[in-house]
Design a protein around this motif. Structure first.
Motif, PDB file in Angstrom:
ATOM      1  N   ALA B 203       0.815  -1.212   0.000  1.00  0.00           N
ATOM      2  CA  ALA B 203       0.000   0.000   0.000  1.00  0.00           C
ATOM      3  C   ALA B 203       0.851   1.264   0.000  1.00  0.00           C
ATOM      4  O   ALA B 203       0.373   2.337  -0.325  1.00  0.00           O
ATOM      5  CB  ALA B 203      -0.938   0.005   1.195  1.00  0.00           C
ATOM      6  N   TRP B 204       2.128   1.151   0.344  1.00  0.00           N
ATOM      7  CA  TRP B 204       2.987   2.340   0.286  1.00  0.00           C
ATOM      8  C   TRP B 204       2.976   2.905  -1.118  1.00  0.00           C
ATOM      9  O   TRP B 204       3.126   4.090  -1.306  1.00  0.00           O
ATOM     10  CB  TRP B 204       4.415   2.002   0.706  1.00  0.00           C
ATOM     11  CG  TRP B 204       5.142   1.111  -0.262  1.00  0.00           C
ATOM     12  CD1 TRP B 204       5.171  -0.237  -0.262  1.00  0.00           C
ATOM     13  CD2 TRP B 204       5.916   1.523  -1.388  1.00  0.00           C
ATOM     14  NE1 TRP B 204       5.910  -0.694  -1.313  1.00  0.00           N
ATOM     15  CE2 TRP B 204       6.385   0.359  -2.015  1.00  0.00           C
ATOM     16  CE3 TRP B 204       6.267   2.758  -1.932  1.00  0.00           C
ATOM     17  CZ2 TRP B 204       7.174   0.381  -3.160  1.00  0.00           C
ATOM     18  CZ3 TRP B 204       7.055   2.782  -3.065  1.00  0.00           C
ATOM     19  CH2 TRP B 204       7.499   1.606  -3.667  1.00  0.00           C
ATOM     20  N   ASN B 208      -4.017   1.686  -1.256  1.00  0.00           N
ATOM     21  CA  ASN B 208      -5.321   1.047  -1.104  1.00  0.00           C
ATOM     22  C   ASN B 208      -5.216   0.105   0.090  1.00  0.00           C
ATOM     23  O   ASN B 208      -4.365  -0.784   0.100  1.00  0.00           O
ATOM     24  CB  ASN B 208      -5.682   0.215  -2.338  1.00  0.00           C
ATOM     25  CG  ASN B 208      -5.937   1.090  -3.536  1.00  0.00           C
ATOM     26  OD1 ASN B 208      -6.428   2.199  -3.393  1.00  0.00           O
ATOM     27  ND2 ASN B 208      -5.585   0.597  -4.701  1.00  0.00           N
ATOM     28  N   PHE B 209      -6.077   0.303   1.074  1.00  0.00           N
ATOM     29  CA  PHE B 209      -6.028  -0.551   2.255  1.00  0.00           C
ATOM     30  C   PHE B 209      -7.350  -1.262   2.451  1.00  0.00           C
ATOM     31  O   PHE B 209      -8.413  -0.703   2.183  1.00  0.00           O
ATOM     32  CB  PHE B 209      -5.735   0.283   3.510  1.00  0.00           C
ATOM     33  CG  PHE B 209      -4.334   0.785   3.571  1.00  0.00           C
ATOM     34  CD1 PHE B 209      -3.331   0.004   4.120  1.00  0.00           C
ATOM     35  CD2 PHE B 209      -4.006   2.029   3.073  1.00  0.00           C
ATOM     36  CE1 PHE B 209      -2.029   0.456   4.185  1.00  0.00           C
ATOM     37  CE2 PHE B 209      -2.706   2.501   3.134  1.00  0.00           C
ATOM     38  CZ  PHE B 209      -1.716   1.713   3.691  1.00  0.00           C
ATOM     39  N   GLU B 210      -7.239  -2.499   2.909  1.00  0.00           N
ATOM     40  CA  GLU B 210      -8.432  -3.269   3.198  1.00  0.00           C
ATOM     41  C   GLU B 210      -8.200  -3.910   4.559  1.00  0.00           C
ATOM     42  O   GLU B 210      -7.311  -4.738   4.711  1.00  0.00           O
ATOM     43  CB  GLU B 210      -8.584  -4.333   2.113  1.00  0.00           C
ATOM     44  CG  GLU B 210      -9.943  -4.935   2.030  1.00  0.00           C
ATOM     45  CD  GLU B 210     -10.023  -5.930   0.874  1.00  0.00           C
ATOM     46  OE1 GLU B 210      -9.399  -5.672  -0.175  1.00  0.00           O
ATOM     47  OE2 GLU B 210     -10.664  -6.965   1.057  1.00  0.00           O
ATOM     48  N   PHE B 211      -8.966  -3.485   5.556  1.00  0.00           N
ATOM     49  CA  PHE B 211      -8.779  -4.031   6.896  1.00  0.00           C
ATOM     50  C   PHE B 211      -9.995  -4.869   7.274  1.00  0.00           C
ATOM     51  O   PHE B 211     -11.138  -4.468   7.050  1.00  0.00           O
ATOM     52  CB  PHE B 211      -8.577  -2.906   7.914  1.00  0.00           C
ATOM     53  CG  PHE B 211      -7.360  -2.069   7.626  1.00  0.00           C
ATOM     54  CD1 PHE B 211      -6.084  -2.625   7.677  1.00  0.00           C
ATOM     55  CD2 PHE B 211      -7.487  -0.736   7.291  1.00  0.00           C
ATOM     56  CE1 PHE B 211      -4.960  -1.863   7.408  1.00  0.00           C
ATOM     57  CE2 PHE B 211      -6.371   0.036   7.019  1.00  0.00           C
ATOM     58  CZ  PHE B 211      -5.102  -0.523   7.075  1.00  0.00           C
ATOM     59  N   LEU B 216      -6.217  -1.683  15.935  1.00  0.00           N
ATOM     60  CA  LEU B 216      -5.691  -0.382  15.544  1.00  0.00           C
ATOM     61  C   LEU B 216      -4.158  -0.424  15.517  1.00  0.00           C
ATOM     62  O   LEU B 216      -3.520   0.243  14.708  1.00  0.00           O
ATOM     63  CB  LEU B 216      -6.192   0.684  16.523  1.00  0.00           C
ATOM     64  CG  LEU B 216      -6.324   2.115  15.983  1.00  0.00           C
ATOM     65  CD1 LEU B 216      -6.992   2.150  14.631  1.00  0.00           C
ATOM     66  CD2 LEU B 216      -7.078   2.970  16.979  1.00  0.00           C
ATOM     67  N   GLU B 217      -3.603  -1.229  16.381  1.00  0.00           N
ATOM     68  CA  GLU B 217      -2.146  -1.367  16.427  1.00  0.00           C
ATOM     69  C   GLU B 217      -1.613  -1.872  15.075  1.00  0.00           C
ATOM     70  O   GLU B 217      -0.663  -1.317  14.524  1.00  0.00           O
ATOM     71  CB  GLU B 217      -1.758  -2.337  17.545  1.00  0.00           C
ATOM     72  CG  GLU B 217      -0.267  -2.452  17.740  1.00  0.00           C
ATOM     73  CD  GLU B 217       0.081  -3.234  19.005  1.00  0.00           C
ATOM     74  OE1 GLU B 217      -0.762  -4.024  19.472  1.00  0.00           O
ATOM     75  OE2 GLU B 217       1.188  -3.024  19.512  1.00  0.00           O
ATOM     76  N   GLN B 222       0.501  -0.486   9.373  1.00  0.00           N
ATOM     77  CA  GLN B 222       0.421  -0.571   7.915  1.00  0.00           C
ATOM     78  C   GLN B 222       0.255   0.806   7.281  1.00  0.00           C
ATOM     79  O   GLN B 222       0.846   1.097   6.242  1.00  0.00           O
ATOM     80  CB  GLN B 222      -0.733  -1.492   7.504  1.00  0.00           C
ATOM     81  CG  GLN B 222      -0.446  -2.934   7.897  1.00  0.00           C
ATOM     82  CD  GLN B 222      -1.342  -3.919   7.173  1.00  0.00           C
ATOM     83  OE1 GLN B 222      -2.263  -3.550   6.475  1.00  0.00           O
ATOM     84  NE2 GLN B 222      -1.056  -5.197   7.362  1.00  0.00           N
ATOM     85  N   LEU B 223      -0.558   1.661   7.926  1.00  0.00           N
ATOM     86  CA  LEU B 223      -0.746   3.011   7.388  1.00  0.00           C
ATOM     87  C   LEU B 223       0.587   3.766   7.396  1.00  0.00           C
ATOM     88  O   LEU B 223       0.887   4.543   6.494  1.00  0.00           O
ATOM     89  CB  LEU B 223      -1.788   3.781   8.211  1.00  0.00           C
ATOM     90  CG  LEU B 223      -3.233   3.317   8.079  1.00  0.00           C
ATOM     91  CD1 LEU B 223      -4.117   4.077   9.066  1.00  0.00           C
ATOM     92  CD2 LEU B 223      -3.755   3.525   6.658  1.00  0.00           C
TER      93      LEU B 223
END
Lengths: 167, 279
Positions: B203-204, B208-211, B216-217, B222-223
């Protein structure tokens, strides 16, 4: 004999902005000025083995930057008037004053770039966009008093950094 | 004395907001000064395939001997993009470096990678496109993919097309890696292929992220790879809070706003730029 890489790196980092500002006085185009500064440093780098011990490498860099700028203006003559070119050419290329002016400019730039974000914005709008305090206050949605405070803080910082003292 | 008028006029100070370190990196690249320090370079490969390559936390000091048509790109503080060949695009993640060698004589194009890069390689049947990390050689068969070398492992994640990977330990080759396949080469050369159900790991580049019911940790970690920020948790309750959702190319501020709303927490930025996550 010569200049080692470390010494050259220091020369480059301490003087790049000032040399760019110096070239910019001639070419009035910051991207071109940056390129010319790069080329000037490159010429010094290429000649690093041949530079005699104890020579003033900084002055040499400015002299090369001056010559490159003049060449640039000549090659782009159609965009500048003859009179201006003659004036530029007749100027003493490595006069201490020119270099001092460029270094002062670089110091001003550096100071402005290190101002708090809000003060910097207000200061640039006032000094470079020539907006009145009233216009700035309107555009930023703040009071004129706030604008004045930012200008005052910015000038104080400049005086301190450039003149070495706060009034 | 009124100092106001003593300040010299500068044509446009904003244009002279010069990053000296960046200019020095440019200069070094042009002058051929090599030094395993902070470079800033970028390369991106464009092809009928895209590949992401991620390589180690630490840069290895390769000695690049002069080779036919070599160019180097370095990303230090920020990810950069570079175009090589005609339209091959390479996105280079922070703290990464590539050295590209175009050897027309034998029809090969090789990239030495330290760190992580995403490749979009142009389709060209007349040359072989390869990427080397310390541990493996990735051969492009018209593909997009990510290669990551980190913590002693090299991970190849394929987003489209077809890739072949050869490890350097015993020359074992695994071919036919296609979309959704991820190959991990462990220290020592052992390779395994697994399926990935999302592309968060790259995603870097894609942002696009899919959680899916993740803490949250895990999410912040990842963010961070994509947005490069510092953060801290106020307490363990917040750290363990779980979230399901997707983010598509959003800026970090709007990602945080969604998370705040969803979990009823606050995410605020400190004076030093770090984000505090709390109730």
């Amino acid at each position: 004999m010569g200049i080692d890489t470390k010494t050259f790196e220091t020369l480059f980092k301490q003087n790049f902005v000032a040399v760019t500002a110096y070239c910019n006085k001639y070419v009035r185009d910051t991207e071109e000025a940056k390129d010319l500064a790069h080329r000037a440093f490159m010429k010094v780098w290429e000649k690093r083995e041949a530079v005699p011990e104890g020579s003033n490498v900084k002055a040499l860099t400015y002299r090369i930057a001056h010559n490159l700028s003049i060449n640039y203006i000549r090659d782009h003559k159609k965009f500048c008037d003859e009179e201006e070119l003659q004036t530029v050419e007749s100027e003493n290329s490595d006069a201490d004053n020119d270099i001092k002016a460029a270094e002062l400019e670089a110091a001003v730039i550096d100071t402005i770039n290190h101002m708090p974000e809000k003060s910097k914005k207000v200061f640039l709008m006032s000094r470079y966009d020539q907006l009145s305090y009233n216009d700035i206050a309107g555009q930023l949605g703040v009071s004129i008093k706030t604008v004045e405070a930012h200008i005052s803080a910015a000038l104080k910082l400049l005086r301190k950094k450039i003149f070495g003292s706060a009034p | 004395m009124n100092h106001d008028n003593d300040i010299p006029y500068i044509s446009d100070v904003r244009m002279l907001d010069i990053d000296t370190d960046h200019e020095w990196a440019r200069f070094k690249a042009a002058a051929g000064i090599s030094e395993p320090k902070t470079f800033r370079l970028s390369t991106l490969w464009k092809a009928a395939a895209s590949i992401v390559l991620i390589a180690g936390a630490s840069l290895l000091a390769y000695n690049h001997l002069a080779a036919p048509a070599t160019e180097t790109h370095v990303a230090s503080q920020e990810a950069i993009e570079a175009t090589v060949e005609t339209s091959t695009q390479i996105s280079l993640n922070r703290n990464s470096r590539i050295t590209c060698t175009d050897n027309r004589k034998n029809g090969t194009y090789n990239v030495q990678l330290e760190g992580e890069a995403y490749f979009d390689v142009e389709k060209n049947p007349d040359r072989t496109f390869t990427i080397d990390t310390k541990d493996v050689t990735v051969t492009v068969r018209g593909t997009s993919f990510d290669v990551c070398e980190a913590d002693g492992n090299t991970t190849v994640t394929v987003t489209s097309g077809n890739v072949e990977v050869t490890n350097h330990a015993d020359n074992q080759t695994i071919g036919n890696l296609t979309r959704g396949k991820q190959l991990v080469c462990h220290a020592g050369g052992k390779m395994e292929v697994r399926d990935v159900d999302n592309f968060n790991c790259i995603a870097w580049k894609l942002r696009n992220f899919e959680f899916n019911d993740q803490t949250l940790e895990e999410i912040m970690k990842q963010l961070q790879t994509a947005y490069n920020f510092q953060y801290n948790f106020a307490n363990d309750d917040v750290r363990k809070a779980k979230l399901t959702g997707t983010f598509d190319q959003q800026d970090i501020q709007s990602v945080f706003t969604v998370i705040e709303e969803a979990l009823d927490i606050t995410i605020t930025q400190d004076a030093d730029g770090a984000w505090s996550i709390g109730k």
